[in-house]
Design an enzyme around this catalytic site. Sequence first.
Site, mmCIF file in Angstrom:
data_model
loop_
_atom_site.group_PDB
_atom_site.id
_atom_site.type_symbol
_atom_site.label_atom_id
_atom_site.label_comp_id
_atom_site.label_asym_id
_atom_site.label_seq_id
_atom_site.Cartn_x
_atom_site.Cartn_y
_atom_site.Cartn_z
ATOM 1 N N GLY A 144 -33.345 16.996 -9.393
ATOM 2 C CA GLY A 144 -33.619 16.168 -10.564
ATOM 3 C C GLY A 144 -33.951 17.030 -11.759
ATOM 4 O O GLY A 144 -34.440 18.163 -11.611
ATOM 5 N N GLN B 199 -37.604 18.977 -19.758
ATOM 6 C CA GLN B 199 -37.624 20.305 -19.134
ATOM 7 C C GLN B 199 -36.702 21.302 -19.815
ATOM 8 O O GLN B 199 -36.795 22.500 -19.580
ATOM 9 C CB GLN B 199 -37.232 20.192 -17.650
ATOM 10 C CG GLN B 199 -38.280 19.502 -16.809
ATOM 11 C CD GLN B 199 -37.815 19.377 -15.367
ATOM 12 O OE1 GLN B 199 -37.112 18.448 -15.028
ATOM 13 N NE2 GLN B 199 -38.180 20.322 -14.532
ATOM 14 N N CYS C 122 -40.598 21.590 -8.380
ATOM 15 C CA CYS C 122 -40.169 21.280 -9.740
ATOM 16 C C CYS C 122 -39.478 22.510 -10.313
ATOM 17 O O CYS C 122 -39.968 23.629 -10.147
ATOM 18 C CB CYS C 122 -41.394 20.932 -10.584
ATOM 19 S SG CYS C 122 -41.012 20.535 -12.291
ATOM 20 N N LEU C 123 -38.358 22.301 -10.984
ATOM 21 C CA LEU C 123 -37.627 23.434 -11.572
ATOM 22 C C LEU C 123 -38.457 24.134 -12.645
ATOM 23 O O LEU C 123 -38.207 25.297 -12.954
ATOM 24 C CB LEU C 123 -36.283 22.971 -12.149
ATOM 25 C CG LEU C 123 -35.242 22.509 -11.116
ATOM 26 C CD1 LEU C 123 -33.999 21.987 -11.822
ATOM 27 C CD2 LEU C 123 -34.870 23.642 -10.161
ATOM 28 N N HIS D 217 -41.173 11.315 -10.303
ATOM 29 C CA HIS D 217 -41.446 12.689 -10.757
ATOM 30 C C HIS D 217 -40.764 12.944 -12.112
ATOM 31 O O HIS D 217 -41.368 13.491 -13.037
ATOM 32 C CB HIS D 217 -40.932 13.658 -9.683
ATOM 33 C CG HIS D 217 -41.035 15.110 -10.030
ATOM 34 N ND1 HIS D 217 -41.771 16.005 -9.281
ATOM 35 C CD2 HIS D 217 -40.469 15.843 -11.026
ATOM 36 C CE1 HIS D 217 -41.658 17.216 -9.821
ATOM 37 N NE2 HIS D 217 -40.872 17.143 -10.883
ATOM 38 N N GLU D 218 -39.493 12.510 -12.225
ATOM 39 C CA GLU D 218 -38.741 12.767 -13.460
ATOM 40 C C GLU D 218 -39.240 11.900 -14.627
ATOM 41 O O GLU D 218 -39.308 12.372 -15.765
ATOM 42 C CB GLU D 218 -37.241 12.548 -13.239
ATOM 43 C CG GLU D 218 -36.609 13.447 -12.184
ATOM 44 C CD GLU D 218 -36.889 14.929 -12.372
ATOM 45 O OE1 GLU D 218 -37.068 15.381 -13.514
ATOM 46 O OE2 GLU D 218 -36.944 15.643 -11.349
ATOM 47 N N HIS E 293 -42.130 13.447 -16.217
ATOM 48 C CA HIS E 293 -41.771 14.501 -17.180
ATOM 49 C C HIS E 293 -41.592 13.917 -18.579
ATOM 50 O O HIS E 293 -42.028 14.508 -19.568
ATOM 51 C CB HIS E 293 -40.457 15.187 -16.783
ATOM 52 C CG HIS E 293 -40.620 16.305 -15.805
ATOM 53 N ND1 HIS E 293 -41.418 17.398 -16.047
ATOM 54 C CD2 HIS E 293 -40.076 16.514 -14.580
ATOM 55 C CE1 HIS E 293 -41.359 18.225 -15.008
ATOM 56 N NE2 HIS E 293 -40.555 17.706 -14.105
HETATM 57 ZN ZN ZN Z 1 -40.082 18.473 -12.270
#
Ligand code: ZN
Length: 169
Positions: free
Chosen positions: A44, A49, A89-90, A131-132, A135
């Site tokens: 995701g 991000q 998480c990226l 989660h997204e 963000h």
């Molecule tokens: Zn994330």
Amino acid sequence: MLDILIYPDTQLRKIASPVANVDGKTVDFVDNMLKTMYDAPGVGLAATQVGVHSRIVVIDVSEECDSPLTLINPKILEFEGEAETQEGCLSIPEVYEKIKRPESVRVSAIDRDGEPYEMDADGLLACCIQHEIDHLDGKLFVDYLSPLKRNRIRKKMLKFIRDGFPESS
Ligand code: ZN
């Protein structure tokens, strides 16, 4: 490829604005987000991000990486239950922590073609959607952890930023 911001970058704390209309520029951006997500690789990615503060999320939790989902202006309509899932998480590389969230969600969004839709999700997909969307609201999964743990992760990321990531060295 888009550059992914790393925690504790303050841009990750900005609240994203709704997308007014899905035009060619939006579609190009969505496609770049998908490319960046698959390349990372991740399941995701939120526009936040990559430093774009628009309410756009891409997700693909399939093993074959052939089921991309685009959620523009996503909204959680209903949620149910509770599940604990190991999250990563990226923007917080190499950190995985168990986080408790609702187990299933019903979400409304606009797709890549500008069409509104609703969907039910559970398991990893439900976790990923939440989660997204977090963000887009400037929230990160480390916010669910104790301040002690969060600070340890923060220091680890600052060290990564200073010394370079193990993968790239
Ligand atoms: Zn994330």
